[in-house]
Design an enzyme around this catalytic site. Structure first.
Site, PDB file in Angstrom:
ATOM      1  CB  VAL A  93     -14.449   6.531   8.107  1.00 36.56           C
ATOM      2  CG1 VAL A  93     -15.274   7.701   7.593  1.00 36.56           C
ATOM      3  CG2 VAL A  93     -14.737   5.275   7.279  1.00 36.56           C
ATOM      4  CB  THR A 106      -0.904   0.001   1.257  1.00 37.57           C
ATOM      5  OG1 THR A 106      -1.795  -1.103   1.154  1.00 37.57           O
ATOM      6  CG2 THR A 106      -1.709   1.282   1.375  1.00 37.57           C
ATOM      7  CG  HIS A 140      22.161  30.290  12.447  1.00 41.53           C
ATOM      8  ND1 HIS A 140      20.855  30.573  12.759  1.00 41.53           N
ATOM      9  CD2 HIS A 140      22.652  31.343  11.739  1.00 41.53           C
ATOM     10  CE1 HIS A 140      20.562  31.778  12.277  1.00 41.53           C
ATOM     11  NE2 HIS A 140      21.630  32.255  11.653  1.00 41.53           N
TER      12      HIS A 140
HETATM   13  P1  NAI Z   1      -8.231   8.209  11.047  1.00 44.54           P
HETATM   14  O1  NAI Z   1      -8.596   7.294  12.157  1.00 44.54           O
HETATM   15  O2  NAI Z   1      -6.989   9.016  11.153  1.00 44.54           O
HETATM   16  O3  NAI Z   1      -9.438   9.258  10.823  1.00 44.54           O
HETATM   17  C1  NAI Z   1     -10.757   8.843  10.517  1.00 44.54           C
HETATM   18  C2  NAI Z   1     -11.700   9.959  10.929  1.00 44.54           C
HETATM   19  O4  NAI Z   1     -13.001   9.668  10.385  1.00 44.54           O
HETATM   20  C3  NAI Z   1     -11.877  10.080  12.436  1.00 44.54           C
HETATM   21  O5  NAI Z   1     -11.571  11.403  12.834  1.00 44.54           O
HETATM   22  C4  NAI Z   1     -13.340   9.712  12.668  1.00 44.54           C
HETATM   23  O6  NAI Z   1     -13.926  10.447  13.712  1.00 44.54           O
HETATM   24  C5  NAI Z   1     -13.988  10.066  11.327  1.00 44.54           C
HETATM   25  N1  NAI Z   1     -15.233   9.335  11.023  1.00 44.54           N
HETATM   26  C6  NAI Z   1     -15.470   8.002  11.140  1.00 44.54           C
HETATM   27  N2  NAI Z   1     -16.720   7.702  10.727  1.00 44.54           N
HETATM   28  C7  NAI Z   1     -17.315   8.874  10.327  1.00 44.54           C
HETATM   29  C8  NAI Z   1     -18.591   9.234   9.774  1.00 44.54           C
HETATM   30  N3  NAI Z   1     -19.527   8.315   9.541  1.00 44.54           N
HETATM   31  N4  NAI Z   1     -18.836  10.533   9.474  1.00 44.54           N
HETATM   32  C9  NAI Z   1     -17.879  11.463   9.705  1.00 44.54           C
HETATM   33  N5  NAI Z   1     -16.646  11.183  10.218  1.00 44.54           N
HETATM   34  C10 NAI Z   1     -16.360   9.906  10.520  1.00 44.54           C
HETATM   35  O7  NAI Z   1      -8.269   7.304   9.717  1.00 44.54           O
HETATM   36  P2  NAI Z   1      -7.725   7.589   8.242  1.00 44.54           P
HETATM   37  O8  NAI Z   1      -7.568   9.047   8.013  1.00 44.54           O
HETATM   38  O9  NAI Z   1      -8.620   6.827   7.336  1.00 44.54           O
HETATM   39  O10 NAI Z   1      -6.297   6.939   8.279  1.00 44.54           O
HETATM   40  C11 NAI Z   1      -6.147   5.557   8.637  1.00 44.54           C
HETATM   41  C12 NAI Z   1      -4.766   5.276   9.170  1.00 44.54           C
HETATM   42  O11 NAI Z   1      -3.846   5.299   8.093  1.00 44.54           O
HETATM   43  C13 NAI Z   1      -4.236   6.299  10.186  1.00 44.54           C
HETATM   44  O12 NAI Z   1      -4.632   6.012  11.496  1.00 44.54           O
HETATM   45  C14 NAI Z   1      -2.751   6.158  10.022  1.00 44.54           C
HETATM   46  O13 NAI Z   1      -2.290   5.138  10.858  1.00 44.54           O
HETATM   47  C15 NAI Z   1      -2.568   5.719   8.565  1.00 44.54           C
HETATM   48  N6  NAI Z   1      -2.077   6.842   7.758  1.00 44.54           N
HETATM   49  C16 NAI Z   1      -0.887   7.430   8.094  1.00 44.54           C
HETATM   50  C17 NAI Z   1      -0.431   8.494   7.361  1.00 44.54           C
HETATM   51  C18 NAI Z   1       0.867   9.125   7.746  1.00 44.54           C
HETATM   52  O14 NAI Z   1       1.624   8.514   8.484  1.00 44.54           O
HETATM   53  N7  NAI Z   1       1.173  10.326   7.294  1.00 44.54           N
HETATM   54  C19 NAI Z   1      -1.161   9.029   6.235  1.00 44.54           C
HETATM   55  C20 NAI Z   1      -2.388   8.355   5.978  1.00 44.54           C
HETATM   56  C21 NAI Z   1      -2.814   7.304   6.716  1.00 44.54           C
END
Ligand code: NAI
Length: 437
Positions: free
Chosen positions: A239, A12, A414
């Site tokens: 989500v 992924t 710096h």
């Molecule tokens: P996430 O857990 O960060 O965010 C999902 C959000 O969706 C939450 O704030 C939740 O409250 C909301 N939500 C859930 N159901 C909902 C609904 N029915 N209506 C409205 N809001 C709703 O999950 P996300 O963004 O999908 O990422 C998944 C994982 O992927 C992350 O936890 C992370 O571990 C990984 N990831 C890491 C990245 C990085 O390291 N830069 C970048 C992208 C993903």
């Protein structure tokens, strides 16, 4: 050694996650910069408003991914690893039948098995993925820029991709169920991002639950329970992610689960002898660098070395605007863990390099949290342009058990953003140089 993978090498992260999304995020920032300066006259030079061909951005991203996957292929070949392109289904803990991508089946038996099947985007039952309802994968396959995008979920993925599409020129609206964005971080950390969204007219609906869609809009219930809608040519569902544990024959392997994840110990051993599991499939944090570190460890253990997975902290970076880095405990988490703490904060607005890179005005800062009694650093958090690049120094400080005096006493180059880290430690010690104590 045999590697079985039904998708592209690199999983992924490389094919549809970290790398492609960072390519879009980078391109979007360039686009936004060019748009902001279009028609400015500098030294008699001006340029017209730039035009975006999303299909061009997509093919640039595909080329980049192609180069990196090709590199992995060469590394595997060099290491003598046999790559089998297909989907493995286990019939017992050490035997799997692979349905080959090119047709046919092959059976493999191994002394050691490492499960690294990752995770997939969670779907909403009332908004299944299709040509309009997009996942973090399919949004990066679009050939034309949507005029409007409704993003469900203002977590890591929603914010990273939503902000990128806003910079590319799409009208973006967030619908987030909680009363905050990025719940993993405290309000002080997320404030600069909320401010950026507001300044760039990106609408954010908090305490709002998506409920469905009609032909042109996303429907949701607001914090008062009223039905609302937002324009949505496309909808991004972000989500969360769920571990890939079905369709693998896990039930035939007789390994124990921990909720929806595969249960492992601190050496990534499952309950079945010589069956190991690493990465997203064993639980949070679902971060590529955690999976990589676990993979390296398992390879070394199988090769006879003594190792265990026991990091003091794993850095997390959210590539938003501005970026967020978090390593270790926030002050609130440290207090909840029974620690008496001191904190120090240094704003990038007081740092020459940040200002020279046109940062510093985004409300960014470095914040260090240390134990009051011995000054051992428990957490380091930063917000601001380019702070992702500081994550290595932050993680090293915590992993080495640094005290505030170690950080303040290390001569930082710096002009670099790293000076902000030293100054945050000085601030915690009560003697910052470039801000008032
Ligand atoms: P996430 O857990 O960060 O965010 C999902 C959000 O969706 C939450 O704030 C939740 O409250 C909301 N939500 C859930 N159901 C909902 C609904 N029915 N209506 C409205 N809001 C709703 O999950 P996300 O963004 O999908 O990422 C998944 C994982 O992927 C992350 O936890 C992370 O571990 C990984 N990831 C890491 C990245 C990085 O390291 N830069 C970048 C992208 C993903």
């Amino acid at each position: 050694m045999t590697l079985v993978d039904a998708g592209g090498l690199g999983g992924t992260c490389l094919n549809r996650g970290c790398i492609p999304s960072k390519a879009y995020i980078h391109a979007a920032s360039r686009m936004q910069e060019l748009v902001a300066h279009a028609n400015d006259v500098m030294m008699g030079i001006s340029c017209e408003k730039p035009k975006l061909k999303l299909a061009g951005l997509r093919s640039w991203k595909d080329d980049l991914v192609g180069k990196l996957t090709g590199g992995i292929g060469s590394l595997l070949q060099g290491a003598g690893v046999k790559v089998v392109h297909g989907h493995a289904i286990f019939t017992d803990a050490k035997t799997c039948t692979v349905r080959l991508n090119d047709g046919g089946e092959q059976t493999y038996t191994a002394e050691h098995v490492v499960l690294a099947t990752g995770s997939t985007e969670a779907e909403l039952p009332f908004l299944r993925f299709d040509a309009r309802v997009l996942s973090s994968t399919s949004i990066l396959e679009l050939d034309t820029l949507p005029k409007t995008l409704a993003v469900i979920g203002a977590g890591y993925i929603g914010l990273e991709l939503g902000i990128a599409f806003a910079k590319l020129g799409t009208k973006v609206t967030f619908v987030e169920a909680l009363d905050t964005i990025l719940p993993q971080y405290d309000a002080e950390m997320t404030r600069p991002i909320s401010r950026w969204l507001k300044q760039h007219k990106v609408t954010l609906h908090l305490s709002a639950k998506a409920s469905g869609a009609n032909k042109t809009e996303l429907l949701f219930t607001d914090k008062d329970g009223a039905n609302q809608s937002v324009p949505a040519e496309k909808i991004l569902v972000a989500v969360g992610r769920k571990p890939n544990t079905s369709g693998l024959g896990l039930e035939s392997m007789a390994i124990d689960m921990s909720g929806s994840f595969i249960q492992v110990d601190n050496q990534c051993r499952t309950s079945m002898r010589n069956v190991w599991a690493i990465g997203d499939v064993v639980g949070e944090p679902m971060l590529a660098h955690k999976g990589t570190a676990q993979g390296e460890m398992v390879a070394e253990i199988i090769a006879g070395k003594k190792r265990r997975f026991d990091p003091t902290a794993i850095a997390a970076v959210c590539f938003t605007e501005p970026e967020i880095v978090g390593v270790g405990l926030t002050p609130t988490e440290a207090k909840a863990a029974g620690e008496d703490v001191i904190t120090g904060k240094f704003p990038f607005a007081a740092l020459g390099k940040a200002l020279a890179m046109q940062g510093g005005k985004d409300g960014g800062f470095v914040r260090v949290t240390a134990r009051k009694s011995d000054h051992v650093v428990l957490g380091i958090h930063a917000v601001g342009a380019h702070v992702a690049e500081l994550s290595g120094e932050f993680a090293l400080a915590i992993e080495m058990g640094a005290r505030l005096e170690d950080i303040a006493g290390t001569i930082h180059v710096h002009p670099t953003l790293t000076e902000g880290f030293a100054e945050s430690a000085m601030s915690a010690l009560g003697h910052p140089i470039h801000i008032k104590a």
